[in-house]
Design a protein around this motif. Structure first.
Motif, PDB file in Angstrom:
ATOM      1  N   ILE A   1       9.144   0.682  -3.092  1.00  0.00           N
ATOM      2  CA  ILE A   1       8.263   1.474  -2.230  1.00  0.00           C
ATOM      3  C   ILE A   1       6.860   1.523  -2.840  1.00  0.00           C
ATOM      4  O   ILE A   1       5.859   1.392  -2.130  1.00  0.00           O
ATOM      5  CB  ILE A   1       8.847   2.877  -1.985  1.00  0.00           C
ATOM      6  CG1 ILE A   1      10.050   2.742  -1.035  1.00  0.00           C
ATOM      7  CG2 ILE A   1       7.804   3.836  -1.420  1.00  0.00           C
ATOM      8  CD1 ILE A   1      10.832   3.991  -0.789  1.00  0.00           C
ATOM      9  N   ALA A   2       6.777   1.669  -4.166  1.00  0.00           N
ATOM     10  CA  ALA A   2       5.468   1.667  -4.837  1.00  0.00           C
ATOM     11  C   ALA A   2       4.773   0.323  -4.644  1.00  0.00           C
ATOM     12  O   ALA A   2       3.558   0.265  -4.431  1.00  0.00           O
ATOM     13  CB  ALA A   2       5.642   1.979  -6.322  1.00  0.00           C
ATOM     14  N   LEU A   3       5.514  -0.765  -4.692  1.00  0.00           N
ATOM     15  CA  LEU A   3       4.936  -2.090  -4.448  1.00  0.00           C
ATOM     16  C   LEU A   3       4.434  -2.194  -3.008  1.00  0.00           C
ATOM     17  O   LEU A   3       3.363  -2.748  -2.759  1.00  0.00           O
ATOM     18  CB  LEU A   3       5.964  -3.183  -4.725  1.00  0.00           C
ATOM     19  CG  LEU A   3       6.306  -3.408  -6.195  1.00  0.00           C
ATOM     20  CD1 LEU A   3       7.544  -4.289  -6.324  1.00  0.00           C
ATOM     21  CD2 LEU A   3       5.132  -4.006  -6.934  1.00  0.00           C
ATOM     22  N   ALA A   4       5.199  -1.663  -2.063  1.00  0.00           N
ATOM     23  CA  ALA A   4       4.774  -1.682  -0.658  1.00  0.00           C
ATOM     24  C   ALA A   4       3.469  -0.908  -0.490  1.00  0.00           C
ATOM     25  O   ALA A   4       2.612  -1.308   0.307  1.00  0.00           O
ATOM     26  CB  ALA A   4       5.866  -1.102   0.237  1.00  0.00           C
ATOM     27  N   ARG A   5       3.286   0.187  -1.248  1.00  0.00           N
ATOM     28  CA  ARG A   5       2.012   0.918  -1.220  1.00  0.00           C
ATOM     29  C   ARG A   5       0.862   0.000  -1.614  1.00  0.00           C
ATOM     30  O   ARG A   5      -0.212   0.038  -1.017  1.00  0.00           O
ATOM     31  CB  ARG A   5       2.032   2.082  -2.206  1.00  0.00           C
ATOM     32  CG  ARG A   5       2.625   3.315  -1.692  1.00  0.00           C
ATOM     33  CD  ARG A   5       2.475   4.438  -2.717  1.00  0.00           C
ATOM     34  NE  ARG A   5       3.648   5.274  -2.591  1.00  0.00           N
ATOM     35  CZ  ARG A   5       4.357   5.754  -3.598  1.00  0.00           C
ATOM     36  NH1 ARG A   5       3.984   5.530  -4.838  1.00  0.00           N
ATOM     37  NH2 ARG A   5       5.404   6.490  -3.352  1.00  0.00           N
ATOM     38  N   GLY A   6       1.083  -0.796  -2.643  1.00  0.00           N
ATOM     39  CA  GLY A   6       0.052  -1.733  -3.078  1.00  0.00           C
ATOM     40  C   GLY A   6      -0.278  -2.737  -1.997  1.00  0.00           C
ATOM     41  O   GLY A   6      -1.449  -3.038  -1.740  1.00  0.00           O
ATOM     42  N   TYR A   7       0.757  -3.265  -1.344  1.00  0.00           N
ATOM     43  CA  TYR A   7       0.546  -4.223  -0.255  1.00  0.00           C
ATOM     44  C   TYR A   7      -0.105  -3.562   0.956  1.00  0.00           C
ATOM     45  O   TYR A   7      -0.846  -4.199   1.697  1.00  0.00           O
ATOM     46  CB  TYR A   7       1.864  -4.858   0.168  1.00  0.00           C
ATOM     47  CG  TYR A   7       2.444  -5.824  -0.825  1.00  0.00           C
ATOM     48  CD1 TYR A   7       1.712  -6.915  -1.287  1.00  0.00           C
ATOM     49  CD2 TYR A   7       3.743  -5.664  -1.299  1.00  0.00           C
ATOM     50  CE1 TYR A   7       2.249  -7.811  -2.186  1.00  0.00           C
ATOM     51  CE2 TYR A   7       4.291  -6.566  -2.195  1.00  0.00           C
ATOM     52  CZ  TYR A   7       3.538  -7.640  -2.636  1.00  0.00           C
ATOM     53  OH  TYR A   7       4.073  -8.514  -3.529  1.00  0.00           O
TER      54      TYR A   7
END
Length: 175
Positions: free
Chosen positions: A80-86
């Motif tokens: 989910i944190a990676l999706a925030r970055g994307y």
């Protein structure tokens, strides 16, 4: 352009929001843009998580705070944190140990999706895991706060410096 940097750190926040809102805070001005959230979810493989949740992407997170709240594993939170970055759709992605909490199978998937999904963006990956460094266009090895070596994976191996020593040491562990 609203965002110039998209980030995901190994010490990420776990918000007691819905999955959608958790991703949307990566670009607060577009927090309700479902198509952007879906795109970011796909890049980070969050859909695999939300497909199992009762309310999908609208599942409330935070079991301690909400009766219908849901808990996620550390690796699921990291996705989910990676999706925030994307979600930022920024030209520069900065990921600090982006797979620290993710299992080996998901880690392989992350690197594959990242490698396939960068179109016009630059990704700066900070990591101690050198196994995937060979996928990078350029590697910079920092030692005691200074650049010690820089080049491609093959160039750094050929130099027989600290990078080569570290890479070969990690390689031995897995053989």
């Amino acid at each position: 352009r609203a965002c110039y940097f998209g980030t995901a750190f190994q010490d990420f926040n776990r918000y007691a929001f819905t999955v959608s809102e958790n991703i949307g805070v990566g670009n607060i001005e577009k927090i309700n843009d479902k198509s952007m959230i879906q795109k970011a979810s796909q890049k980070a493989n969050v859909n695999e998580i939300t497909d199992k949740l009762p309310a999908g992407v609208e599942q409330q997170l935070g079991k301690d705070l909400y009766e219908n709240g849901w808990d996620l594993s550390g690796g699921e939170w990291q996705r989910i944190a990676l999706a925030r970055g994307y979600m930022s759709e920024a030209p520069m992605l900065v990921f600090d140990e982006p797979t620290a909490s993710i299992d080996a199978i998901e880690e392989k998937r992350f690197w594959k999706l990242l490698n396939e999904g960068l179109y016009g963006e630059t990704a700066l990956i900070i990591s101690h895991n050198l196994g995937y460094a060979q996928l990078s266009d350029r590697i910079i090895l920092l030692h005691e706060g200074h650049i010690l070596e820089a080049g491609t994976h093959d160039e750094l191996l050929a130099n027989h410096g600290l990078y080569a020593q570290m890479f070969l040491a990690q390689k031995e562990v897995y053989q």
